[in-house]
Structures are given as C-alpha cells and as structure tokens.
Design a protein around this motif. Structure first.
Motif, PDB file in Angstrom:
ATOM      1  N   ARG A 226      21.632 114.172  75.214  1.00 50.47           N
ATOM      2  CA  ARG A 226      20.213 114.632  75.676  1.00 50.47           C
ATOM      3  C   ARG A 226      19.237 115.550  74.894  1.00 50.47           C
ATOM      4  O   ARG A 226      18.257 115.413  74.727  1.00 50.47           O
ATOM      5  CB  ARG A 226      20.354 115.371  76.849  1.00 50.47           C
ATOM      6  N   ALA A 227      20.177 116.485  73.962  1.00 54.95           N
ATOM      7  CA  ALA A 227      19.436 117.385  73.028  1.00 54.95           C
ATOM      8  C   ALA A 227      18.726 116.256  71.956  1.00 54.95           C
ATOM      9  O   ALA A 227      17.621 116.495  71.415  1.00 54.95           O
ATOM     10  CB  ALA A 227      20.286 118.220  72.564  1.00 54.95           C
ATOM     11  N   HIS A 228      19.552 115.225  71.456  1.00 49.31           N
ATOM     12  CA  HIS A 228      19.013 114.548  70.407  1.00 49.31           C
ATOM     13  C   HIS A 228      17.803 113.485  70.902  1.00 49.31           C
ATOM     14  O   HIS A 228      16.731 113.577  70.191  1.00 49.31           O
ATOM     15  CB  HIS A 228      20.015 113.593  70.004  1.00 49.31           C
ATOM     16  N   PHE A 229      18.117 113.172  72.153  1.00 50.72           N
ATOM     17  CA  PHE A 229      16.849 112.540  72.859  1.00 50.72           C
ATOM     18  C   PHE A 229      15.668 113.408  73.125  1.00 50.72           C
ATOM     19  O   PHE A 229      14.548 112.866  72.693  1.00 50.72           O
ATOM     20  CB  PHE A 229      17.194 111.844  74.112  1.00 50.72           C
ATOM     21  N   ALA A 230      15.682 114.641  73.601  1.00 42.63           N
ATOM     22  CA  ALA A 230      14.700 115.473  73.564  1.00 42.63           C
ATOM     23  C   ALA A 230      13.950 115.708  72.197  1.00 42.63           C
ATOM     24  O   ALA A 230      12.704 115.758  72.304  1.00 42.63           O
ATOM     25  CB  ALA A 230      15.080 116.726  74.314  1.00 42.63           C
ATOM     26  N   GLN A 231      14.668 115.908  71.300  1.00 44.77           N
ATOM     27  CA  GLN A 231      14.286 116.216  70.028  1.00 44.77           C
ATOM     28  C   GLN A 231      13.315 115.004  69.527  1.00 44.77           C
ATOM     29  O   GLN A 231      12.270 115.145  68.918  1.00 44.77           O
ATOM     30  CB  GLN A 231      15.267 116.457  68.849  1.00 44.77           C
ATOM     31  N   ARG A 232      13.988 113.678  69.658  1.00 45.18           N
ATOM     32  CA  ARG A 232      13.060 112.399  69.372  1.00 45.18           C
ATOM     33  C   ARG A 232      11.970 112.361  70.013  1.00 45.18           C
ATOM     34  O   ARG A 232      10.784 111.809  69.554  1.00 45.18           O
ATOM     35  CB  ARG A 232      13.981 111.225  69.263  1.00 45.18           C
ATOM     36  N   GLN A 233      12.021 112.551  71.441  1.00 44.84           N
ATOM     37  CA  GLN A 233      10.795 112.270  72.358  1.00 44.84           C
ATOM     38  C   GLN A 233       9.874 113.153  72.070  1.00 44.84           C
ATOM     39  O   GLN A 233       8.661 112.714  71.655  1.00 44.84           O
ATOM     40  CB  GLN A 233      11.506 112.410  73.769  1.00 44.84           C
ATOM     41  N   GLU A 234      10.093 114.508  71.744  1.00 45.35           N
ATOM     42  CA  GLU A 234       8.977 115.342  71.556  1.00 45.35           C
ATOM     43  C   GLU A 234       8.347 115.241  70.044  1.00 45.35           C
ATOM     44  O   GLU A 234       7.351 115.344  69.815  1.00 45.35           O
ATOM     45  CB  GLU A 234       9.570 116.899  71.715  1.00 45.35           C
ATOM     46  N   ALA A 235       9.269 114.774  69.257  1.00 43.03           N
ATOM     47  CA  ALA A 235       8.675 114.489  67.932  1.00 43.03           C
ATOM     48  C   ALA A 235       7.710 113.327  68.095  1.00 43.03           C
ATOM     49  O   ALA A 235       6.382 113.256  67.293  1.00 43.03           O
ATOM     50  CB  ALA A 235       9.773 114.466  66.824  1.00 43.03           C
ATOM     51  N   ALA A 236       7.885 112.014  68.479  1.00 41.16           N
ATOM     52  CA  ALA A 236       7.102 111.349  68.816  1.00 41.16           C
ATOM     53  C   ALA A 236       5.995 111.491  69.507  1.00 41.16           C
ATOM     54  O   ALA A 236       4.802 110.713  69.299  1.00 41.16           O
ATOM     55  CB  ALA A 236       7.999 110.088  69.441  1.00 41.16           C
ATOM     56  N   ARG A 237       6.059 112.373  70.599  1.00 43.03           N
ATOM     57  CA  ARG A 237       5.017 112.615  71.478  1.00 43.03           C
ATOM     58  C   ARG A 237       3.964 113.363  70.643  1.00 43.03           C
ATOM     59  O   ARG A 237       2.459 113.438  71.373  1.00 43.03           O
ATOM     60  CB  ARG A 237       5.534 113.293  72.566  1.00 43.03           C
ATOM     61  N   LYS A 238       4.319 114.092  69.484  1.00 47.23           N
ATOM     62  CA  LYS A 238       3.206 114.443  68.548  1.00 47.23           C
ATOM     63  C   LYS A 238       1.973 113.586  68.188  1.00 47.23           C
ATOM     64  O   LYS A 238       0.927 114.250  67.737  1.00 47.23           O
ATOM     65  CB  LYS A 238       3.748 115.375  67.515  1.00 47.23           C
ATOM     66  N   ASP A 239       2.129 112.316  68.481  1.00 50.54           N
ATOM     67  CA  ASP A 239       1.124 111.246  68.019  1.00 50.54           C
ATOM     68  C   ASP A 239      -0.193 111.799  68.606  1.00 50.54           C
ATOM     69  O   ASP A 239      -1.272 111.812  67.990  1.00 50.54           O
ATOM     70  CB  ASP A 239       1.523 109.856  68.137  1.00 50.54           C
ATOM     71  N   VAL A 240      -0.243 111.546  69.731  1.00 52.08           N
ATOM     72  CA  VAL A 240      -1.520 112.107  70.758  1.00 52.08           C
ATOM     73  C   VAL A 240      -2.210 113.353  70.360  1.00 52.08           C
ATOM     74  O   VAL A 240      -3.381 113.413  70.367  1.00 52.08           O
ATOM     75  CB  VAL A 240      -1.222 111.829  72.301  1.00 52.08           C
ATOM     76  N   GLU A 241      -1.313 114.431  69.893  1.00 51.54           N
ATOM     77  CA  GLU A 241      -1.579 115.728  69.664  1.00 51.54           C
ATOM     78  C   GLU A 241      -2.271 115.604  68.411  1.00 51.54           C
ATOM     79  O   GLU A 241      -3.390 116.254  68.200  1.00 51.54           O
ATOM     80  CB  GLU A 241      -0.403 116.797  69.664  1.00 51.54           C
ATOM     81  N   ARG A 242      -1.711 114.927  67.472  1.00 51.05           N
ATOM     82  CA  ARG A 242      -2.240 114.643  66.094  1.00 51.05           C
ATOM     83  C   ARG A 242      -3.564 114.144  66.349  1.00 51.05           C
ATOM     84  O   ARG A 242      -4.529 114.316  65.342  1.00 51.05           O
ATOM     85  CB  ARG A 242      -1.377 113.884  64.954  1.00 51.05           C
ATOM     86  N   ALA A 243      -3.517 113.009  67.044  1.00 50.93           N
ATOM     87  CA  ALA A 243      -5.051 112.080  67.098  1.00 50.93           C
ATOM     88  C   ALA A 243      -5.979 113.095  67.582  1.00 50.93           C
ATOM     89  O   ALA A 243      -7.033 112.848  67.271  1.00 50.93           O
ATOM     90  CB  ALA A 243      -4.560 111.030  68.248  1.00 50.93           C
ATOM     91  N   VAL A 244      -5.652 113.540  68.698  1.00 49.89           N
ATOM     92  CA  VAL A 244      -6.923 114.693  69.262  1.00 49.89           C
ATOM     93  C   VAL A 244      -7.031 115.769  68.245  1.00 49.89           C
ATOM     94  O   VAL A 244      -8.249 116.023  67.986  1.00 49.89           O
ATOM     95  CB  VAL A 244      -6.098 115.235  70.467  1.00 49.89           C
ATOM     96  N   GLY A 245      -6.255 116.296  67.601  1.00 53.95           N
ATOM     97  CA  GLY A 245      -6.442 117.192  66.508  1.00 53.95           C
ATOM     98  C   GLY A 245      -7.368 116.806  65.621  1.00 53.95           C
ATOM     99  O   GLY A 245      -8.230 117.520  64.790  1.00 53.95           O
ATOM    100  N   VAL A 246      -7.006 115.469  64.685  1.00 56.86           N
ATOM    101  CA  VAL A 246      -7.790 114.966  64.139  1.00 56.86           C
ATOM    102  C   VAL A 246      -9.381 114.737  64.499  1.00 56.86           C
ATOM    103  O   VAL A 246     -10.357 114.920  63.816  1.00 56.86           O
ATOM    104  CB  VAL A 246      -7.303 113.691  63.307  1.00 56.86           C
ATOM    105  N   LEU A 247      -9.516 114.207  65.626  1.00 65.45           N
ATOM    106  CA  LEU A 247     -10.848 114.052  66.326  1.00 65.45           C
ATOM    107  C   LEU A 247     -11.458 115.125  66.357  1.00 65.45           C
ATOM    108  O   LEU A 247     -12.631 115.168  66.127  1.00 65.45           O
ATOM    109  CB  LEU A 247     -10.414 113.580  67.597  1.00 65.45           C
TER     110      LEU A 247
END
Length: 349
Positions: A226-247
C-alpha cells in the motif's frame, strides 16, 4: 507562443470575424489592425494588466481594449474549441492508456482529475452566497473541473457556477460522467490482477467519492504494498497539478483573482486560455512534457473502443444501470485492491 502560432490565430480570427478585420472608422481613417487587437488581448491574458496598460504602446483605448479581449476569447473558443477542447476519441483514449502505462506504470489510467478554485474578486454582492465554496475563507469562488494527462494536455474543463461551489457539487453535474451514463463515452476494457474491468478510471484525491471510475491514494498505508501504491499514485496525479501550474504560468490572468463581473465572460476567458495552452503544447511537440518513451505496457494493457451503440442514446433502464454501476463502492474497492496488486507485481518483476 511562437510567432507562427500567433499569426495563425490572428489570421484565422480575421478571416472569420469582421471585428478583427481592418476597416475605416466613421471619420474615414484606417482602424486597428487584427495584429493590434490580438496582441492587445493576448498581452492582457498573459500579464494580467489593466485594460489601459498597453494603450500607449499599441494605441488602443481602454474601452476598446476590454472589447478586444472579450471578442478575442469568444473567437478563440468558436474557432479552435472543437479541436483543442474536446473529449478524447477512442483513438485518443488508446494513446492515453499506452502513455500512462509506459510513464507511470498505470496502463489502464485515462488521466488525472482535480478541481481548480478561482477566486471571484468582483462578484456582485447579491450573488456572493451562491458562489462561496469555503475555500480560502468566504471569498466567492468559481470552480473548474480539469482532466489532464502526462503531456500537460487538458482534455476536459467544466465550469461549476451554479449554487454553492465545491468539488462534489461540480462532480455531480459534470458532463464527463453524464456522457458515460448516456452511452456516449468510449468503452475501456482491461485486466488488472487477473480480473476484468470495463470502465476507465481517473486518479483523484481524497475528497472524491468511492466510485469505480476513481483510484485514490491510501492516506495511512500500513504495509509495503500500500505504501508503494500510494507513492506511485500521488506521483502520477501530479500531472493535473503540473498542467494547471503551467496554465497559470503562461496566462497570469487565471493565476490571481478574476476582476470580471459576469460568469459568461469569466468562463470564456478561462476556456480561451486552456485552448491556447493546448495549442502551444501541440505546437511545441512531445518535448514540452520531457518524458521518456519506455517499453510497452505489460499484459494488463487496456483497450479502448467505440461504444457498442455508438450514436444511440441509452434507454432509461440502461442509463439508470450505468449510473448505478459508476457509483458502486464495492466495485471501487475491488479496483483499488487489483491496482495495488498490479503495481506491486510490476515492481517486483
């Protein structure tokens, strides 16, 4: 944006709208050129300056400057919206499955979803109670639902401006999931942990409900899986944060509180910025995301296709069945378990 892209936008607007064509005014003098009007509008969007900020440089009056930005945003939406702000086709979905499988290890993921809170500084006093979300105090706020992928392309953006605004209220009226219930969305089939699933999913944060279309992180993981899954999920979810940040970095007008008075004008401004953001991403190519093309996805790689009854709306019974299916908590828990095992299996190979 590059000069060629700017000229493409200005030329397209000039060819379609009389307002952006150079014409003589009432006194017979030559009016503003389309380059002046488009430059004035884009500078307001990019620098978030007042309407009189560039009057001496571009020789445009303050009232005309506000008018330029209003018609420019509407023109961009009508001219380019169908191409650069649309729902993904089955071919696009297949590309998303391939991309996320290679980059993030989530081969069945369609993208990341989140809501962006945008403070409405000049909200009329009579409307303040209708647009308060409890975010950052009691300031009136407009919420934008955004779906983005790893390339920083924003696929879906929906303004939630009716009633009290928060992430859940926006989700309940989101056209993204209403289209799926009507049978207008693509069919996604994939296998995770040996189990078959028939709906694509999005990565989301903890506020979203337990639906099988969302895969959320684990707040307090208690074991290595579960710790590994949470790390991968949170890292991948940064895509939408990056997109809004670049916008927001590109268009300063959407970074600070909006000073406009009417929801329609605010929506046009945001959609125009998103469309031009996607145009820049396409124009700059794959290098804008700086990701490495790795090996193909594993055996759990998903397949996207057209709906079985493409173009035929679901009947009431079928639409109700789809509505219930997309909101089953048990299905969410099964998918969450399968994805934890799938991500862990890929790690230990």
């Amino acid at each position: 944006m590059r000069r060629e892209l700017f000229l493409h936008i200005a030329t397209s607007l000039s060819a379609r709208y009389e307002y952006f064509q150079q014409r003589p005014d009432c006194s017979g003098r030559t009016g503003l050129s389309p380059l002046q009007k488009c430059t004035y509008a884009i500078r307001q969007l990019a620098y978030d300056g007042g309407a009189d900020m560039f009057d001496e440089y571009l020789h445009v009056a303050e009232t005309t400057g506000r008018e330029c930005m209003k018609y420019f945003c509407k023109g961009v939406i009508e001219t380019f919206g169908a191409t650069y702000l649309r729902s993904p086709t089955p071919a696009d979905c297949q590309g998303l499955l391939d991309l996320h499988g290679r980059v993030h290890g989530f081969p069945e993921m369609l993208g990341s979803i989140d809501c962006m809170h945008w403070q409405w500084k000049n909200c009329p006093t009579a409307w303040r109670g209708q647009y308060t979300s409890g975010y950052k105090g009691t300031h009136p706020t407009i919420i934008l639902e955004v779906v983005a992928d790893q390339r920083l392309w924003i696929w879906h953006a929906y303004f939630g401006v009716a009633g009290s605004n928060n992430d859940i209220n926006v989700l309940q009226s989101s056209p993204l999931f209403n289209d799926q219930c009507r049978g207008q969305g693509p069919t996604i089939n994939f296998v995770a942990n040996g189990n078959h699933h028939e709906m694509g999913y999005y990565l989301a944060d903890g506020i979203y409900p337990r639906w099988p279309v969302f895969v959320k992180t684990i707040r307090c993981p208690t074991d290595p899986k579960r710790a590994h899954f949470a790390q991968r999920q949170e890292a991948a979810r940064k895509d939408v944060e990056r997109a809004v940040g670049v916008l927001q970095a590109r268009w300063a007008v959407v970074k600070g509180p909006t000073r406009l008075f009417y929801p329609d004008c605010i929506a046009d401004l945001m959609y125009a910025c998103i469309i031009m953001h996607n145009m820049i991403v396409e124009d700059e190519g794959a290098g804008v995301a700086n990701w490495v093309d790795e090996d193909a996805a594993g055996s759990s790689h998903g397949v996207a296709s057209d709906p079985v009854e493409q173009g035929v709306p679901h009947g009431e019974a079928q639409r109700l069945r789809t509505f219930v299916t997309t909101r089953q908590e048990e299905a969410h828990l099964r998918l969450q378990h399968d994805m934890i095992e799938e991500i862990w299996a890929h790690r230990t190979r």
